[in-house]
Design an enzyme around this catalytic site. Structure first.
Site, short mmCIF file in Angstrom:
data_model
loop_
_atom_site.label_atom_id
_atom_site.label_comp_id
_atom_site.label_asym_id
_atom_site.label_seq_id
_atom_site.Cartn_x
_atom_site.Cartn_y
_atom_site.Cartn_z
N ASP A 59 0.86 -1.17 0.00
CA ASP A 59 0.00 0.00 0.00
C ASP A 59 0.91 1.24 0.00
O ASP A 59 2.14 1.13 0.10
CB ASP A 59 -0.97 -0.01 1.19
N TYR A 60 0.28 2.37 -0.07
CA TYR A 60 0.95 3.66 -0.24
C TYR A 60 2.09 3.86 0.76
O TYR A 60 1.86 3.96 1.96
CB TYR A 60 -0.09 4.75 -0.05
#
Ligand code: BGC
Length: 755
Positions: free
Chosen positions: A283-284
């Site tokens: 994820d980010y």
């Protein structure tokens, strides 16, 4: 004309699949390609920079074009528009040394330009076909505009309404969540991802992102393995079994570890136990986050993540900047780099990008396939299935189109807010508001009065936080109220459009007070005090505490955030063109202090759970009942249904002998309607305590007025299995309660013996 890769593919006349199920043609193609790649080029494939059209975290300074042409990006994400995407794809194909095409990701969560209801709402349809249809249309639109990879489905089980991302998932139940998870994947990926309009799904956030402490986004999840296996993992697994091509790791801690660098989770569970052979993306900024979390610094975090089985680094640049050095220092092996690179190339191959790199770059498709009449019609139909009628005293709803109708509330004329969170890829200004839809519907049949009525919140600052860039205009509190009371005074019936603004749920939108915001709640109280009939159209992305509302407002229709066609779909339901049939997939509490609140809890030693009044030394609260306000599975209709008593084919069940359960359901009202008939079990005695109820199946039945239908279920011992303390999936014979009924709070129970 065939590209270089097309020619190579055409020349590789090898058998398609070997006996182990591998695609030998793909393997040979990728062997050949990887044989020509430098270490830097391999590491480049593992890098996923952000485009920046959607900001879901800090946007990093990257020169995307430079990264792409130098072969230092395997893809990018959240760039809108086929022309711009084609430019990047062209740089990769024509400028980078090996011409490897790019993955183009985007958060296509509940639609692209045609937006559908938010996922929690979609799940309340209890209709996987509706979800599959919405995902199919989303894939058609996204692929027409250049996207080949969606960061969906989000299948995190959530039991805490304070967490804003409850809006993005399918609720609290692992069994139902699994049906929905598979439906999303089928819709996005279609037959096999090989057609122009099929895109790769990404199951997220692996694992247990939906259990953050105190419902505050990004906080740690900490739980027993039994809880993880029995409650949280099933939907991820279902999505993977449905063929999802990629998985996104979660960016909060799970049991103190970062999922992105967790060997047991990725290499052990996901790959070895479940046999997942697709690619894993972070994820980010997850890899950089590990330092903030007090775990490890970038070079080590990147090396650990790679070794654990994370193939692609979203945004942090840690793979790009450190893996080369780590390799030269002997901290990671070429085999580990190759493994990750291969998985990314395989995803590209499966998408058909090597044989046709511009497959998703066809501007004429973008001109004709986005936001079409047909897609909007589907959005309207699907939205109708997601509304949950929570209350309807005296059958106020549906309204008749006559007299004077006052539509009041800050969400009544907020077209920019209709789509819900994660809908930044759509064009807000296109969506009509509820007010416009009511005008269209009523024409000259009834007089429509309108007043905004209140601000979203009294506090300007809180309203700003709550609305972000989808602002709702503000006015003087007293003047707004006076205007509303004037309209109410004139009206025969008052319809209120209140609740959360669309950005009050989703990422980074946790709430500690989950009531209707102050200014609106006061408005509602004043309107109810007029003594006129009041309907509450509730806009929300999460369960709200509606204690006062449920006692005092005669009709409550929860419309969530319904997407591009929200205005029409809500108006259809209010005026009876459609009949609400949604049922809750998430429990509505009486007070925020009950959270986390969910129906499938473990029994405690001081029952009964259902105390309506305080009993000392029982497990209850002094100040609020234990029961939910609206239980899981609950939802009314404009018609009524009567349940016959269930018949069982036997009072024993064994591995060889499933039990058939049948019951008759009758529409006892005077409108056609859909009823969702539910089946639950309870394992009475087991080696580990089992939930008091667990959903195991349901049927959706459409019934005309007066019509009866026989509903049948077959229960096998597979549905009675659970993960024991050794994490083995077991069936333990003994007594089981089998329950049927309209929701988890109203069930008929029968005991059967498992042998
Ligand atoms: C979210 C993901 C999303 C990603 C890319 C993150 O902040 O947690 O769900 O896919 O951003 O936009």
């Amino acid at each position: 004309m065939k590209t270089g890769f097309g020619l190579i593919l055409a020349c590789l006349a090898l058998a398609a699949c070997d006996p182990a199920g591998r695609d030998s043609e793909m393997d040979a193609f990728i062997d050949n390609l990887m044989g020509r790649m430098t270490v830097e080029e391999k590491i480049g494939q593992l890098n996923l920079p952000a485009g920046g059209d959607i900001v879901s975290g800090q946007v990093f300074e990257t020169d995307l074009a430079e990264l792409v042409s130098s072969g230092r990006a395997g893809g990018f994400f959240n760039v809108k528009g086929v022309e711009r995407i084609t430019e990047f794809q062209r740089l990769a194909i024509e400028k980078s040394r090996l011409g490897i095409p790019l993955l183009v990701g985007a958060d296509v969560i509940h639609g692209y330009e045609t937006v559908f209801p938010i996922p929690i709402a979609l799940s309340c349809s209890w209709n996987p076909s509706a979800i599959e249809r919405m995902a199919r249309i989303s894939a058609v639109e996204a692929s027409a505009d250049g996207v080949n990879w969606t960061f969906s489905p989000m299948v995190d089980i959530c039991r805490d309404a304070r967490w804003g991302r409850i809006a993005e998932g399918s609720g609290e139940d692992p069994w139902l969540g699994s049906q929905m998870a598979a439906a999303y994947v089928r819709g996005y990926q279609g037959a096999d991802m090989s057609h122009d309009d099929e895109i790769m799904a990404c199951v997220k956030h692996f694992a247990a992102y939906g259990a953050p402490e105190a419902g505050r986004d990004y906080t740690a999840a900490d739980m027993s393995r039994q809880k993880l296996y029995n409650c949280y993992l099933p939907p991820y697994r279902a999505a993977i079994e449905a063929g999802a091509g990629s998985v996104m790791t979660s960016f909060n801690l799970l049991d103190g570890e970062h999922p992105t660098a967790s060997r047991w989770l990725l290499d052990g569970l996901l790959r070895r136990q479940w046999g997942f052979d697709g690619m894993v993306v972070t994820d980010y900024n997850s890899i950089s986050d590990m330092a903030t979390l007090g775990l490890v610094e970038a070079p080590e975090a990147a090396a650990m993540s790679l070794k654990a089985g994370t193939d692609m680094d979203m945004v942090s640049n840690a793979y790009l900047n450190t893996l080369g050095d780590s390799y030269r220092k002997g901290l990671i092996s070429m085999e580990e780099i190759d493994r990750a690179c291969r998985r990314i190339l395989e995803a590209k191959y499966r998408l058909g990008l090597f044989s046709e790199p511009y497959k998703y770059c066809k501007p004429q498709r973008a001109e004709t396939e986005l936001y079409t009449e047909e897609h909007l019609e589907a959005a309207r139909e699907i939205a109708a299935e997601t509304f949950v009628l929570l209350k309807n005293d005296g059958n106020i709803l549906p309204l008749q189109k006559k007299g004077k109708i006052a539509l009041i509330g800050p969400l009544a004329d907020a077209g920019n807010n209709m789509c819900g969170m994660w809908s930044q890829l759509c064009v807000d200004s296109r969506h009509i508001s509820l007010l416009q839809a009511f005008k269209e519907e009523l024409g000259n049949d009834a007089e429509l009065l309108y007043a905004r009525g209140s601000n979203l919140y009294y506090s300007e600052k809180t309203q700003q936080y709550a609305t972000g860039r989808r602002s709702i205009p503000r006015g003087d509190d007293n003047a707004l109220l006076r205007e509303a009371l004037r309209a109410a005074d004139e009206a025969d019936v008052i319809v209120t459009a209140l609740g959360e603004s669309c950005e009050m749920s989703g990422e980074s939108a946790s709430r500690a007070d989950i009531t209707i915001p102050d200014a609106q709640r006061h408005l509602l109280k004043r309107l109810v005090a007029t003594g006129k009939p009041v309907v509450l159209l509730l806009f929300t992305g999460r369960p709200l505490v509606l204690d006062w509302e449920s006692d005092n407002v005669p009709a409550i229709l929860n419309v969530w955030y319904a997407g591009s066609e929200a205005g029409h779909a809500i108006s259809d339901a209010v005026f009876g063109r459609t009949n609400p049939c949604g049922k809750l997939t998430t429990t509505f509490p009486r007070a925020v202090g009950q959270e986390p609140l969910y129906y499938n809890y473990l029994q405690c030693s001081r029952p009964p759970w259902t105390n309506e009044h305080f009993v000392a030394y029982n497990s209850n609260y002094i100040d609020v009942a234990n029961t939910p306000l609206y239980p899981f599975g609950y939802g009314m209709s404009y018609t009524t249904f009567e349940y016959g008593s269930p018949e069982f084919s036997s009072d024993r069940i064994s591995a060889d002998e499933p039990v058939k359960i049948s019951l008759t359901v009758t529409n006892t009202g005077n409108r056609a309607g859909v009823e969702i008939v539910q089946l639950y079990i309870h394992d009475c005695l087991a080696s580990l305590a089992r939930p008091v109820k667990e959903l195991k199946n349901y049927r959706r039945v459409t019934l005309q007025p007066g019509e009866s239908k026989m509903v049948e279920f077959t229960l096998t011992t597979d549905e009675l299995k659970f993960y024991n303390s050794n994490l083995e999936l077991v069936y333990e014979p003994g007594d089981f309660e089998i329950m049927t009924g309209p929701d988890s709070g109203h069930l008929t129970v029968k005991l059967i013996k498992g042998i």
